[in-house]
Design a protein around this motif. Structure first.
Motif, PDB file in Angstrom:
ATOM      1  N   GLN A 168       0.823  -1.213   0.000  1.00 37.60           N
ATOM      2  CA  GLN A 168       0.000   0.000   0.000  1.00 37.60           C
ATOM      3  C   GLN A 168       0.865   1.275   0.000  1.00 37.60           C
ATOM      4  OE1 GLN A 168      -2.708  -0.487   3.325  1.00 37.60           O
ATOM      5  NE2 GLN A 168      -3.926  -1.977   2.208  1.00 37.60           N
ATOM      6  N   GLN A 169       1.867   1.265  -0.856  1.00 38.95           N
ATOM      7  CA  GLN A 169       2.743   2.434  -1.006  1.00 38.95           C
ATOM      8  C   GLN A 169       2.151   3.361  -2.071  1.00 38.95           C
ATOM      9  OE1 GLN A 169       6.575   0.678  -1.907  1.00 38.95           O
ATOM     10  NE2 GLN A 169       6.993   0.198   0.235  1.00 38.95           N
ATOM     11  N   TYR A 170       1.217   4.188  -1.647  1.00 36.53           N
ATOM     12  CA  TYR A 170       0.505   5.070  -2.560  1.00 36.53           C
ATOM     13  C   TYR A 170       1.301   6.353  -2.789  1.00 36.53           C
ATOM     14  CZ  TYR A 170      -3.273   1.979  -1.059  1.00 36.53           C
ATOM     15  OH  TYR A 170      -4.046   0.876  -0.763  1.00 36.53           O
ATOM     16  N   LEU A 171       1.343   6.779  -4.044  1.00 38.25           N
ATOM     17  CA  LEU A 171       2.026   8.012  -4.422  1.00 38.25           C
ATOM     18  C   LEU A 171       1.021   8.948  -5.068  1.00 38.25           C
ATOM     19  CD1 LEU A 171       5.203   6.355  -6.001  1.00 38.25           C
ATOM     20  CD2 LEU A 171       5.085   7.535  -3.788  1.00 38.25           C
ATOM     21  N   PRO A 172       1.200  10.254  -4.896  1.00 37.25           N
ATOM     22  CA  PRO A 172       0.252  11.186  -5.513  1.00 37.25           C
ATOM     23  C   PRO A 172       0.310  11.127  -7.029  1.00 37.25           C
ATOM     24  CG  PRO A 172       2.143  12.354  -4.597  1.00 37.25           C
ATOM     25  CD  PRO A 172       2.253  10.945  -4.131  1.00 37.25           C
ATOM     26  N   LEU A 173      -0.843  11.113  -7.649  1.00 35.89           N
ATOM     27  CA  LEU A 173      -0.934  11.132  -9.104  1.00 35.89           C
ATOM     28  C   LEU A 173      -1.134  12.581  -9.531  1.00 35.89           C
ATOM     29  CD1 LEU A 173      -1.156   9.518 -11.762  1.00 35.89           C
ATOM     30  CD2 LEU A 173      -3.610   9.350 -11.338  1.00 35.89           C
ATOM     31  N   PRO A 174      -0.196  13.136 -10.287  1.00 39.72           N
ATOM     32  CA  PRO A 174      -0.296  14.545 -10.663  1.00 39.72           C
ATOM     33  C   PRO A 174      -1.608  14.862 -11.369  1.00 39.72           C
ATOM     34  CG  PRO A 174       1.852  13.657 -11.247  1.00 39.72           C
ATOM     35  CD  PRO A 174       0.995  12.489 -10.858  1.00 39.72           C
ATOM     36  N   GLU A 175      -2.279  15.893 -10.900  1.00 35.96           N
ATOM     37  CA  GLU A 175      -3.501  16.338 -11.566  1.00 35.96           C
ATOM     38  C   GLU A 175      -3.132  17.294 -12.692  1.00 35.96           C
ATOM     39  OE1 GLU A 175      -6.614  17.597  -8.898  1.00 35.96           O
ATOM     40  OE2 GLU A 175      -5.703  16.480  -7.237  1.00 35.96           O
ATOM     41  N   GLY A 176      -4.029  17.482 -13.607  1.00 30.15           N
ATOM     42  CA  GLY A 176      -3.757  18.393 -14.703  1.00 30.15           C
ATOM     43  C   GLY A 176      -4.068  17.766 -16.040  1.00 30.15           C
ATOM     44  N   ALA A 177      -3.361  18.199 -17.067  1.00 32.90           N
ATOM     45  CA  ALA A 177      -3.676  17.820 -18.443  1.00 32.90           C
ATOM     46  C   ALA A 177      -3.572  16.317 -18.679  1.00 32.90           C
ATOM     47  CB  ALA A 177      -2.751  18.565 -19.408  1.00 32.90           C
ATOM     48  N   ALA A 178      -2.549  15.679 -18.090  1.00 27.50           N
ATOM     49  CA  ALA A 178      -2.355  14.247 -18.337  1.00 27.50           C
ATOM     50  C   ALA A 178      -3.541  13.439 -17.814  1.00 27.50           C
ATOM     51  CB  ALA A 178      -1.062  13.762 -17.696  1.00 27.50           C
ATOM     52  N   LEU A 179      -3.977  13.726 -16.594  1.00 21.67           N
ATOM     53  CA  LEU A 179      -5.089  12.991 -16.018  1.00 21.67           C
ATOM     54  C   LEU A 179      -6.396  13.340 -16.721  1.00 21.67           C
ATOM     55  CD1 LEU A 179      -6.245  11.073 -13.937  1.00 21.67           C
ATOM     56  CD2 LEU A 179      -6.318  12.963 -12.286  1.00 21.67           C
ATOM     57  N   ASP A 180      -6.591  14.608 -17.003  1.00 18.54           N
ATOM     58  CA  ASP A 180      -7.824  15.022 -17.691  1.00 18.54           C
ATOM     59  C   ASP A 180      -7.925  14.395 -19.072  1.00 18.54           C
ATOM     60  OD1 ASP A 180      -8.443  16.557 -15.501  1.00 18.54           O
ATOM     61  OD2 ASP A 180      -7.737  18.448 -16.377  1.00 18.54           O
ATOM     62  N   GLY A 181      -6.798  14.373 -19.786  1.00 24.93           N
ATOM     63  CA  GLY A 181      -6.787  13.787 -21.122  1.00 24.93           C
ATOM     64  C   GLY A 181      -7.042  12.293 -21.084  1.00 24.93           C
ATOM     65  N   PHE A 182      -6.494  11.642 -20.071  1.00 26.79           N
ATOM     66  CA  PHE A 182      -6.708  10.203 -19.922  1.00 26.79           C
ATOM     67  C   PHE A 182      -8.175   9.888 -19.658  1.00 26.79           C
ATOM     68  CE2 PHE A 182      -7.228   6.627 -16.972  1.00 26.79           C
ATOM     69  CZ  PHE A 182      -6.684   5.589 -17.720  1.00 26.79           C
ATOM     70  N   LEU A 183      -8.809  10.640 -18.768  1.00 25.79           N
ATOM     71  CA  LEU A 183     -10.214  10.387 -18.435  1.00 25.79           C
ATOM     72  C   LEU A 183     -11.121  10.614 -19.642  1.00 25.79           C
ATOM     73  CD1 LEU A 183     -10.436  11.959 -14.869  1.00 25.79           C
ATOM     74  CD2 LEU A 183     -10.295   9.540 -15.477  1.00 25.79           C
TER      75      LEU A 183
END
Length: 321
Positions: free
Chosen positions: A233-248
Motif C-alpha cells: 500500500q505504497q501510494y504516491l500522488p498522481l499529478p492532476e492536470g492535463a495528463a489525467l484530464d486527457g486520460f479520463l
C-alpha cells in the motif's frame, strides 16, 4: 459423513448465523486479507460459474491466476460496427449453476436485485462516508446463498452476505450500483455492489460513464505493481492536470476488448502494470488497473479497454517513483 448430509448441515449452520456475527466476521476477514501479501492473482470474472456456460470447472487457483477460461466470457458482437467505430463487446448475464449438474461455483460477495446479480464493486466507500451516499432504501437481503445454491434460490434480494439493508447510491443509477449498509453496536458496515453483466459495451463510456468520473476527481493516487502485489500500500500522488484530464476523456472513447483472449495470451504474466485510485468528490474511490500495452481494466468485468496511445502514455509517464 456423506456429501449430501454435509451440505445440508453446512447450509443449516449458515442460515442460523446472526447477521451481526456474519458482518463482524466479514470485517475481520477483510482486515486479515489486507495484512497478507497479495500474490500475482486477479479474479477473471465476477462470479466463477463455469457450469453455467457448459465448461468444465477449472480450479479456483487457475481462475485467480488468469490461466483458465473465466466462467463469464465476453463475446464480440457479431453485428457489423458502424464506419469508424470498433466492434461491441457483449458481457453475458451471469448464468447460475444447476444443482443437478453436480458442479459447484466459487463466488465472491453478491446480491440479487431486480433479477440481476450485483457483485462486490471495484469502487469503495469508507464507512464514515457511506451515510452521505445512502439513497432510497431498496430492501433487505436474505442470506444463505452458497456454492451449492440452485437457480431457484436466487430470488429477489437473496445474497451471500447475510442480512443487510440495501440502498440506492446518491448520484448513481441503481441499475448499476447499490449499497449494503448495516449498523451494529454503533459500527457502520457498508459495501458497494455493481451490475456489470448482461450488458453490451461499445466504448468506455458504457462502463466508465456510469461512474461519473470527469470533473469529479478530488484527488488521485497510484501504486506500483510491486507494492500492490505485496500488499505494501505504497501510494504516491498522481499529478492532476492535463495528463489525467486527457486520460479520463480518452477513457470514455476507449475501444473495448474481450478479456479472455488477452488472458490466454498471458497479459497477467507481465508485471508491467500500475494501479490508480481516483477519489471522487462524493468520497467514493475508483480503482483502475493500467497495463503497459495501453490497456485499462476495471474490476472483474471481463473486458479491457484500449485507450488512445498519446493520452495513455502521458498519464503512464507521469507516474514515476
Amino acid at each position: 459423513m456423506k456429501e449430501e448430509e454435509f451440505r445440508t448441515n453446512y447450509k443449516k449452520a449458515v442460515n442460523s448465523m446472526k447477521s451481526s456475527e456474519t458482518m463482524k466476521q466479514g470485517l475481520t476477514d477483510k482486515m486479515e486479507q489486507k495484512r497478507r501479501p497479495r500474490k500475482m492473482v486477479y479474479v477473471a470474472a465476477s462470479v466463477l460459474l463455469a457450469a453455467g456456460i457448459g465448461l468444465a470447472g477449472p480450479s479456483i487457483m487457475q481462475q485467480l491466476n488468469g490461466t483458465a477460461s473465466p466462467g463469464q466470457v465476453a463475446q464480440v458482437d457479431p453485428g457489423t460496427p458502424a464506419a469508424g467505430t470498433s466492434a461491441s463487446i457483449v458481457i453475458p448475464k451471469i448464468e447460475l449453476p444447476d444443482k443437478s449438474s453436480g458442479v459447484s461455483a466459487d463466488m465472491i460477495a453478491l446480491v440479487v436485485y431486480k433479477g440481476n446479480i450485483y457483485t462486490q464493486a471495484a469502487t469503495r466507500i469508507d464507512a464514515a462516508d457511506a451515510a452521505a451516499l445512502r439513497g432510497e432504501k431498496l430492501g433487505r437481503t436474505t442470506g444463505g446463498i452458497d456454492e451449492w445454491s440452485g437457480k431457484d434460490e436466487y430470488i429477489e434480494l437473496a445474497s451471500n452476505i447475510g442480512e443487510a439493508d440495501i440502498y440506492a447510491v446518491k448520484g448513481y443509477d441503481s441499475g448499476f450500483l447499490v449499497m449494503s449498509y448495516t449498523e451494529i453496536d454503533g459500527q457502520v458496515y457498508a459495501e458497494l455492489y455493481e451490475h456489470t453483466n448482461g450488458i453490451t459495451v461499445s466504448s468506455g463510456a458504457d462502463l466508465f460513464g456510469k461512474l461519473n468520473l470527469e470533473g469529479r476527481i478530488a484527488s488521485a493516487q497510484w501504486e506500483s505493481f510491486s507494492s500492490w502485489n505485496n500488499g505494501q500500500q505504497q501510494y504516491l500522488p498522481l499529478p492532476e492536470g492535463a495528463a489525467l484530464d486527457g486520460f479520463l476523456s480518452a477513457l470514455n472513447a476507449a475501444k473495448p476488448l474481450a478479456a479472455e483472449p488477452l488472458t490466454e495470451q498471458g497479459i497477467y504474466d507481465s508485471e508491467d502494470r500500475k494501479i490508480i485510485y481516483l477519489q471522487l468528490d462524493d468520497k467514493a474511490r475508483v480503482e483502475l488497473t493500467l497495463f503497459g500495452q495501453g490497456l485499462v481494466r476495471y474490476g472483474n468485468a471481463p473486458v479491457f479497454f484500449e485507450v488512445e496511445s498519446g493520452a495513455f502514455q502521458a498519464l503512464w509517464n507521469s507516474m514515476n517513483p
